[in-house]
Design an enzyme around this catalytic site. Structure first.
Site, PDB file in Angstrom:
ATOM      1  N   ASN A 227      53.699 -17.063  14.586  1.00  0.00           N
ATOM      2  CA  ASN A 227      52.379 -16.956  13.954  1.00  0.00           C
ATOM      3  C   ASN A 227      52.006 -15.485  13.820  1.00  0.00           C
ATOM      4  OD1 ASN A 227      50.795 -16.078  16.381  1.00  0.00           O
ATOM      5  ND2 ASN A 227      51.575 -18.028  17.154  1.00  0.00           N
ATOM      6  N   LYS A 305      73.800 -21.824  13.414  1.00  0.00           N
ATOM      7  CA  LYS A 305      72.869 -21.618  12.300  1.00  0.00           C
ATOM      8  C   LYS A 305      72.919 -22.839  11.370  1.00  0.00           C
ATOM      9  CE  LYS A 305      71.845 -18.644   8.449  1.00  0.00           C
ATOM     10  NZ  LYS A 305      72.355 -17.646   7.531  1.00  0.00           N
ATOM     11  N   PRO A 322      53.594 -26.982  26.148  1.00  0.00           N
ATOM     12  CA  PRO A 322      52.578 -27.063  27.211  1.00  0.00           C
ATOM     13  C   PRO A 322      51.365 -26.215  26.830  1.00  0.00           C
ATOM     14  CG  PRO A 322      54.408 -25.651  27.881  1.00  0.00           C
ATOM     15  CD  PRO A 322      54.818 -26.300  26.586  1.00  0.00           C
ATOM     16  N   ILE A 324      49.101 -23.746  28.154  1.00  0.00           N
ATOM     17  CA  ILE A 324      49.118 -22.884  29.346  1.00  0.00           C
ATOM     18  C   ILE A 324      47.703 -22.749  29.924  1.00  0.00           C
ATOM     19  CG2 ILE A 324      49.687 -20.569  30.195  1.00  0.00           C
ATOM     20  CD1 ILE A 324      51.729 -20.437  27.810  1.00  0.00           C
ATOM     21  N   PHE A 342      40.638 -18.106  24.760  1.00  0.00           N
ATOM     22  CA  PHE A 342      40.203 -17.671  23.440  1.00  0.00           C
ATOM     23  C   PHE A 342      40.181 -18.876  22.516  1.00  0.00           C
ATOM     24  CE2 PHE A 342      39.895 -13.044  22.557  1.00  0.00           C
ATOM     25  CZ  PHE A 342      39.934 -12.613  23.870  1.00  0.00           C
ATOM     26  N   LYS A 356      36.465 -26.622  23.798  1.00  0.00           N
ATOM     27  CA  LYS A 356      37.622 -26.074  24.551  1.00  0.00           C
ATOM     28  C   LYS A 356      37.224 -25.674  25.964  1.00  0.00           C
ATOM     29  CE  LYS A 356      40.242 -24.974  20.735  1.00  0.00           C
ATOM     30  NZ  LYS A 356      40.524 -24.144  19.631  1.00  0.00           N
ATOM     31  N   LYS A 360      39.565 -27.621  28.528  1.00  0.00           N
ATOM     32  CA  LYS A 360      40.594 -26.855  29.253  1.00  0.00           C
ATOM     33  C   LYS A 360      40.081 -26.354  30.597  1.00  0.00           C
ATOM     34  CE  LYS A 360      42.784 -25.539  24.904  1.00  0.00           C
ATOM     35  NZ  LYS A 360      43.905 -24.812  24.332  1.00  0.00           N
TER      36      LYS A 360
HETATM   37  O1  C5P Z   1      43.635 -25.101  21.521  1.00  0.00           O
HETATM   38  P1  C5P Z   1      43.765 -23.714  21.034  1.00  0.00           P
HETATM   39  O2  C5P Z   1      45.184 -23.307  20.728  1.00  0.00           O
HETATM   40  O3  C5P Z   1      42.835 -23.297  19.949  1.00  0.00           O
HETATM   41  O4  C5P Z   1      43.290 -22.853  22.300  1.00  0.00           O
HETATM   42  C1  C5P Z   1      43.327 -21.479  22.324  1.00  0.00           C
HETATM   43  C2  C5P Z   1      43.341 -21.006  23.744  1.00  0.00           C
HETATM   44  O5  C5P Z   1      44.310 -21.756  24.507  1.00  0.00           O
HETATM   45  C3  C5P Z   1      43.817 -19.574  23.865  1.00  0.00           C
HETATM   46  O6  C5P Z   1      43.212 -19.019  25.005  1.00  0.00           O
HETATM   47  C4  C5P Z   1      45.323 -19.723  24.049  1.00  0.00           C
HETATM   48  O7  C5P Z   1      45.854 -18.598  24.736  1.00  0.00           O
HETATM   49  C5  C5P Z   1      45.412 -20.974  24.884  1.00  0.00           C
HETATM   50  N1  C5P Z   1      46.604 -21.790  24.642  1.00  0.00           N
HETATM   51  C6  C5P Z   1      47.578 -21.873  25.615  1.00  0.00           C
HETATM   52  N2  C5P Z   1      48.674 -22.676  25.425  1.00  0.00           N
HETATM   53  C7  C5P Z   1      48.818 -23.390  24.295  1.00  0.00           C
HETATM   54  C8  C5P Z   1      47.830 -23.307  23.289  1.00  0.00           C
HETATM   55  C9  C5P Z   1      46.739 -22.503  23.497  1.00  0.00           C
HETATM   56  O8  C5P Z   1      47.439 -21.217  26.646  1.00  0.00           O
HETATM   57  N3  C5P Z   1      49.897 -24.149  24.137  1.00  0.00           N
END
Ligand code: C5P
Length: 419
Positions: A227, A305, A322, A324, A342, A356, A360
């Site tokens: 990304n 490949k 996962p 995180i 974030f 969120k 979370k």
């Molecule tokens: O759900 P979303 O991706 O919008 O959430 C963003 C937040 O979750 C950010 O703080 C990002 O670092 C964290 N995140 C994460 N692991 C993921 C997806 C998002 O730690 N697989």
């Protein structure tokens, strides 16, 4: 530009291709009025000439242990003590190994051993050499001895490989030198933060774990899902936390940024590697998830490949990565006292960020509007700091200033001086 007219640096150039960057470093140091005396190893002279170095420093280059009878007539003890700071750039695997073992078979290693001043090392070598246990042992010993490291960074290498081992850019080494010469082991934030900084010491003794950058999820050996995250915001937060006195571990996906000075930076590629490293870095007082972690990875990475086929387009099966942030927020054991996430949103910013915060189990969500021009990959950010108690909307500002305000707020929430 800060000038240091009274300061003297003894610069040791090791034998690596990165030596050409050291010439630019000399120029920048001279612009700041710093007196630069240079010692070159035999190998260094294969990469840059004494003449180039002498033209830039305006003074004699030293290169022989038993011939310190040049114009200055300085002995080796005098040469190493005369400086305010010793800088080894590039610090090759050979030079680091000699330093770690206390060898003194040539002028460069003798001066590094004879000094009573701080040493800053900017390593540069092939990725395998850097990752080799022998080099890592040298680095660990030298860190214990108080040697300060800037870099190495990851990227394309002169030898054609990719990975960790590139010497930091002259600007990064210069920043480290300026702070060491100012008597400050910690870096303030890049940019002028003056009164907006959280202030040195407000996170003193706190351990902070931060994720930054994108993740790369391999499809096959040459392709990956990624990304647009640049890592600028996460890295700025790591630098701000270090400047506030914290012990910071930054777990970064692939970015083209320098490792922030004074921050232990661990480089990963995938979301799974990032989670493993975050868990290994716990316990911590604060976790800040800034990384744009890929939500999905390819179910089965192809070892070869994937070939183009005229009648068939390959279909990728994705599985969820996962989360995180959620994993850390929901931990029952060793949950950091503050978990900050974030939320990069392009619509319903507050609503999604609030959701969120709850889902979370975070203590704060930094909501940013990614439709705002210049936010993705740019230098500025426009965020709201959302806690269960309320929210604070910040105007569009540089990522460094966002970092400073965030760290100040976090210090306040932990009982420091910034709420
Ligand atoms: O759900 P979303 O991706 O919008 O959430 C963003 C937040 O979750 C950010 O703080 C990002 O670092 C964290 N995140 C994460 N692991 C993921 C997806 C998002 O730690 N697989």
């Amino acid at each position: 530009m800060t000038a240091f007219p009274e300061k003297r640096i003894l610069l040791i150039i090791g034998g690596g291709i990165a030596a050409y960057k050291t010439l630019e470093l000399i120029r920048r140091l001279r612009e700041r009025g710093i007196f630069v005396r240079v010692v070159m190893t035999e190998a260094a002279k294969k990469f840059v000439t004494k003449l180039s170095v002498e033209s830039l420093t305006g003074s004699e280059v030293f290169d022989e242990l038993f011939a310190l009878t040049g114009d200055s007539g300085m002995g080796h003890i005098e040469l190493s003590r005369d400086a305010d700071l010793l800088v080894a750039a590039p610090a090759t695997a050979d030079l680091l190994a000699k330093m770690a073992q206390g060898l003194a078979g040539d002028l460069a290693s003798t001066l590094l051993l004879a000094t009573d001043k701080k040493i800053l090392a900017a390593p540069a070598m092939n990725v395998r050499m850097w990752l080799h246990p022998a080099t890592q042992r040298s680095v660990a010993l030298l860190q214990k001895d108080g040697v300060i490291f800037v870099g190495p960074e990851s990227g394309d290498m002169a030898c054609g490989e990719y990975g960790l081992g590139r010497m930091s850019e002259p600007a990064g080494i210069l920043t480290a030198i300026e702070h060491l010469l100012s008597g400050d082991m910690r870096l303030p934030l890049p940019g002028d933060l003056s009164d907006e900084s959280a202030g040195p010491g407000s996170l003193k003794g706190r351990r902070v774990v931060i994720t930054s950058g994108p993740t790369h999820e391999p499809i096959d050996p040459v392709r990956y899902i990624a990304n647009r995250s640049s890592g600028k915001q996460g890295h700025a937060i790591a630098a701000a936390a270090a400047a506030a006195g914290a012990n910071v571990v930054l777990i970064s996906g692939p970015v083209s940024l320098a490792d922030p000075f004074g921050v232990k930076t661990i480089h990963v590629e995938t979301a799974q590697e990032m989670l493993t490293q975050v868990e290994a870095a716990l316990p911590a007082d604060i976790f800040i998830g800034v990384a744009a972690v890929a939500d999905w990875r390819v179910a089965e990475t192809s070892l070869a490949k994937i070939k183009k086929h005229p009648e068939e387009t390959p279909a990728l099966t994705l599985v969820e990565n996962p989360d995180i942030l959620a994993a850390i927020g929901r931990r029952s054991k060793d949950r950091p006292a503050l978990v900050v996430g974030f939320a990069a949103e392009s619509e319903k910013l507050q609503e999604n960020a609030q959701a969120k915060l709850i889902a979370k189990n975070c203590d704060m969500i930094v909501a940013n509007d990614v439709t705002e021009a210049g936010v993705l990959g740019g230098e500025s950010n426009k965020v709201s700091l959302l806690t269960k108690q309320g929210k604070e909307n910040l105007p569009l500002m540089t990522k460094q200033k966002v970092a400073a305000r965030l760290i100040e707020k976090i210090a306040g929430m932990l009982g420091g001086n910034g709420q």
